[in-house]
Design a protein around this motif. Structure first.
Motif, PDB file in Angstrom:
ATOM      1  N   ALA A   1       0.836  -1.202   0.000  1.00 53.67           N
ATOM      2  CA  ALA A   1       0.000   0.000   0.000  1.00 53.67           C
ATOM      3  C   ALA A   1       0.874   1.256   0.000  1.00 53.67           C
ATOM      4  CB  ALA A   1      -0.935  -0.012   1.200  1.00 53.67           C
ATOM      5  N   GLU A   2       1.923   1.246   0.794  1.00 56.38           N
ATOM      6  CA  GLU A   2       2.825   2.398   0.839  1.00 56.38           C
ATOM      7  C   GLU A   2       3.545   2.577  -0.495  1.00 56.38           C
ATOM      8  OE1 GLU A   2       4.977   5.726   2.044  1.00 56.38           O
ATOM      9  OE2 GLU A   2       3.088   4.864   2.716  1.00 56.38           O
ATOM     10  N   ARG A   3       3.960   1.480  -1.111  1.00 57.51           N
ATOM     11  CA  ARG A   3       4.598   1.551  -2.427  1.00 57.51           C
ATOM     12  C   ARG A   3       3.635   2.176  -3.440  1.00 57.51           C
ATOM     13  NH1 ARG A   3       5.773  -3.955  -4.143  1.00 57.51           N
ATOM     14  NH2 ARG A   3       7.151  -3.955  -2.353  1.00 57.51           N
ATOM     15  N   LEU A   4       2.383   1.747  -3.415  1.00 52.45           N
ATOM     16  CA  LEU A   4       1.373   2.302  -4.328  1.00 52.45           C
ATOM     17  C   LEU A   4       1.156   3.788  -4.047  1.00 52.45           C
ATOM     18  CD1 LEU A   4      -0.819   2.047  -6.509  1.00 52.45           C
ATOM     19  CD2 LEU A   4      -2.386   1.320  -4.694  1.00 52.45           C
ATOM     20  N   ARG A   5       1.057   4.150  -2.775  1.00 50.58           N
ATOM     21  CA  ARG A   5       0.833   5.554  -2.412  1.00 50.58           C
ATOM     22  C   ARG A   5       1.954   6.433  -2.967  1.00 50.58           C
ATOM     23  NH1 ARG A   5       2.575   9.332   0.482  1.00 50.58           N
ATOM     24  NH2 ARG A   5       4.181   8.088   1.495  1.00 50.58           N
TER      25      ARG A   5
ATOM     26  N   ILE B   1      -1.762  14.210  -7.210  1.00 47.25           N
ATOM     27  CA  ILE B   1      -2.851  13.296  -6.884  1.00 47.25           C
ATOM     28  C   ILE B   1      -2.388  12.423  -5.726  1.00 47.25           C
ATOM     29  CG2 ILE B   1      -4.298  11.407  -7.747  1.00 47.25           C
ATOM     30  CD1 ILE B   1      -4.863  14.172  -9.002  1.00 47.25           C
ATOM     31  N   THR B   2      -3.236  12.308  -4.721  1.00 46.91           N
ATOM     32  CA  THR B   2      -2.923  11.451  -3.579  1.00 46.91           C
ATOM     33  C   THR B   2      -4.063  10.462  -3.387  1.00 46.91           C
ATOM     34  OG1 THR B   2      -3.906  13.038  -2.031  1.00 46.91           O
ATOM     35  CG2 THR B   2      -1.529  13.209  -2.414  1.00 46.91           C
ATOM     36  N   ILE B   3      -3.754   9.384  -2.674  1.00 47.33           N
ATOM     37  CA  ILE B   3      -4.765   8.373  -2.399  1.00 47.33           C
ATOM     38  C   ILE B   3      -4.805   8.088  -0.905  1.00 47.33           C
ATOM     39  CG2 ILE B   3      -4.671   7.261  -4.659  1.00 47.33           C
ATOM     40  CD1 ILE B   3      -2.827   5.129  -3.466  1.00 47.33           C
ATOM     41  N   SER B   4      -5.940   7.617  -0.453  1.00 51.04           N
ATOM     42  CA  SER B   4      -6.109   7.134   0.918  1.00 51.04           C
ATOM     43  C   SER B   4      -6.364   5.644   0.834  1.00 51.04           C
ATOM     44  CB  SER B   4      -7.285   7.824   1.598  1.00 51.04           C
ATOM     45  OG  SER B   4      -7.048   9.205   1.720  1.00 51.04           O
ATOM     46  N   GLN B   5      -5.862   4.916   1.832  1.00 53.45           N
ATOM     47  CA  GLN B   5      -5.985   3.464   1.808  1.00 53.45           C
ATOM     48  C   GLN B   5      -6.315   2.927   3.193  1.00 53.45           C
ATOM     49  OE1 GLN B   5      -2.727   1.811  -1.035  1.00 53.45           O
ATOM     50  NE2 GLN B   5      -1.851   3.565   0.013  1.00 53.45           N
ATOM     51  N   GLY B   6      -6.947   1.778   3.202  1.00 50.17           N
ATOM     52  CA  GLY B   6      -7.205   1.042   4.422  1.00 50.17           C
ATOM     53  C   GLY B   6      -6.834  -0.408   4.216  1.00 50.17           C
ATOM     54  N   ILE B   7      -6.354  -1.050   5.270  1.00 52.64           N
ATOM     55  CA  ILE B   7      -5.894  -2.430   5.161  1.00 52.64           C
ATOM     56  C   ILE B   7      -6.669  -3.299   6.133  1.00 52.64           C
ATOM     57  CG2 ILE B   7      -3.925  -3.984   5.486  1.00 52.64           C
ATOM     58  CD1 ILE B   7      -2.146  -1.584   4.781  1.00 52.64           C
ATOM     59  N   SER B   8      -7.007  -4.487   5.678  1.00 48.48           N
ATOM     60  CA  SER B   8      -7.649  -5.475   6.525  1.00 48.48           C
ATOM     61  C   SER B   8      -7.016  -6.826   6.243  1.00 48.48           C
ATOM     62  CB  SER B   8      -9.155  -5.525   6.227  1.00 48.48           C
ATOM     63  OG  SER B   8      -9.798  -6.387   7.122  1.00 48.48           O
ATOM     64  N   GLU B   9      -6.925  -7.673   7.275  1.00 43.77           N
ATOM     65  CA  GLU B   9      -6.337  -8.996   7.115  1.00 43.77           C
ATOM     66  C   GLU B   9      -7.251 -10.029   7.734  1.00 43.77           C
ATOM     67  OE1 GLU B   9      -3.390 -10.526   9.876  1.00 43.77           O
ATOM     68  OE2 GLU B   9      -2.059 -10.874   8.174  1.00 43.77           O
ATOM     69  N   TYR B  10      -7.419 -11.119   7.034  1.00 44.52           N
ATOM     70  CA  TYR B  10      -8.130 -12.273   7.588  1.00 44.52           C
ATOM     71  C   TYR B  10      -7.073 -13.272   8.011  1.00 44.52           C
ATOM     72  CZ  TYR B  10     -10.886 -16.430   8.076  1.00 44.52           C
ATOM     73  OH  TYR B  10     -11.461 -17.550   8.587  1.00 44.52           O
ATOM     74  N   PRO B  11      -7.125 -13.841   9.148  1.00 47.44           N
ATOM     75  CA  PRO B  11      -8.180 -13.857  10.148  1.00 47.44           C
ATOM     76  C   PRO B  11      -7.994 -12.865  11.285  1.00 47.44           C
ATOM     77  CG  PRO B  11      -6.690 -15.645  10.646  1.00 47.44           C
ATOM     78  CD  PRO B  11      -6.153 -14.915   9.423  1.00 47.44           C
ATOM     79  N   SER B  12      -6.841 -12.187  11.391  1.00 47.79           N
ATOM     80  CA  SER B  12      -6.601 -11.356  12.571  1.00 47.79           C
ATOM     81  C   SER B  12      -7.460 -10.100  12.641  1.00 47.79           C
ATOM     82  CB  SER B  12      -5.124 -10.998  12.671  1.00 47.79           C
ATOM     83  OG  SER B  12      -4.745 -10.187  11.587  1.00 47.79           O
ATOM     84  N   LEU B  13      -7.800  -9.517  11.524  1.00 46.94           N
ATOM     85  CA  LEU B  13      -8.693  -8.363  11.474  1.00 46.94           C
ATOM     86  C   LEU B  13      -9.938  -8.793  10.722  1.00 46.94           C
ATOM     87  CD1 LEU B  13      -6.069  -5.680  10.408  1.00 46.94           C
ATOM     88  CD2 LEU B  13      -6.922  -6.067  12.709  1.00 46.94           C
TER      89      LEU B  13
END
Length: 170
Positions: A137-141, A156-168
């Motif tokens: 995500a940081e590389r993409l940003r 141009i900037t982007i906002s991102q959120g991260i989720s992981e299964y199963p911990s999140l």
């Protein structure tokens, strides 16, 4: 899809069979195009929301079965509405395609990328922990921020959120 040239006149019964073959081919081609529209976003050629919902369910099941993590990175372009006012619809479409290019540059072969709405993209990263997802995500940003500058000089900037299964939760 092609031209059929003969040195002599085509017999009528052959012409009918050829016409039938041609119609069958056109039908198959149209069915393939419809199938493509069912899973791809026509502008960006990313998978669409319908595909995302189905594929995410499969990936969560696979992650449970194999005890492997599954990470998701949701992405949106910051202030897309005001950017769109500056550059118009055509400019917005070009911008969306350029963001899509950057998403593909940071993707692995087994990842899949989707466009969920006008300003929402998602990268689904099988067998990737949240730390790996955060790095990607940081590389993409950084890629988007350094490579996408409008004619006016606006970055141009982007906002991102991260989720992981199963911990999140997914």
């Amino acid at each position: 899809e092609g031209v059929f040239v003969t040195p002599t006149a085509i017999p009528e019964d052959f012409a009918e069979e050829f016409s039938l073959f041609s119609l069958t081919y056109q039908l198959a081609h149209l069915e393939k195009k419809i199938k493509s529209l069912e899973i791809y976003d026509p502008l960006t050629q990313l998978f669409n929301k319908n595909y995302y919902v189905k594929k995410l369910e499969e990936e969560v099941y696979r992650a449970k079965r194999t005890s492997q993590p599954l990470s998701i990175v949701k992405i949106s372009i910051d202030q897309l509405g005001s950017v769109e006012k500056e550059i118009g619809d055509v400019g917005r479409d070009i911008l969306l395609k350029k963001v899509t290019e950057q998403i593909f540059k940071t993707s692995r072969t087994n990842d899949f990328n989707c466009r969920l709405s006008e300003n929402e993209f998602v990268m689904v990263l099988p067998s990737s922990h949240r730390k790996g997802a955060a790095i990607r995500a940081e590389r993409l940003r950084r890629l988007v921020e350094t490579s996408l500058v409008m004619d006016s000089g606006r970055k141009i900037t982007i906002s991102q959120g991260i989720s992981e299964y199963p911990s999140l939760s997914v």
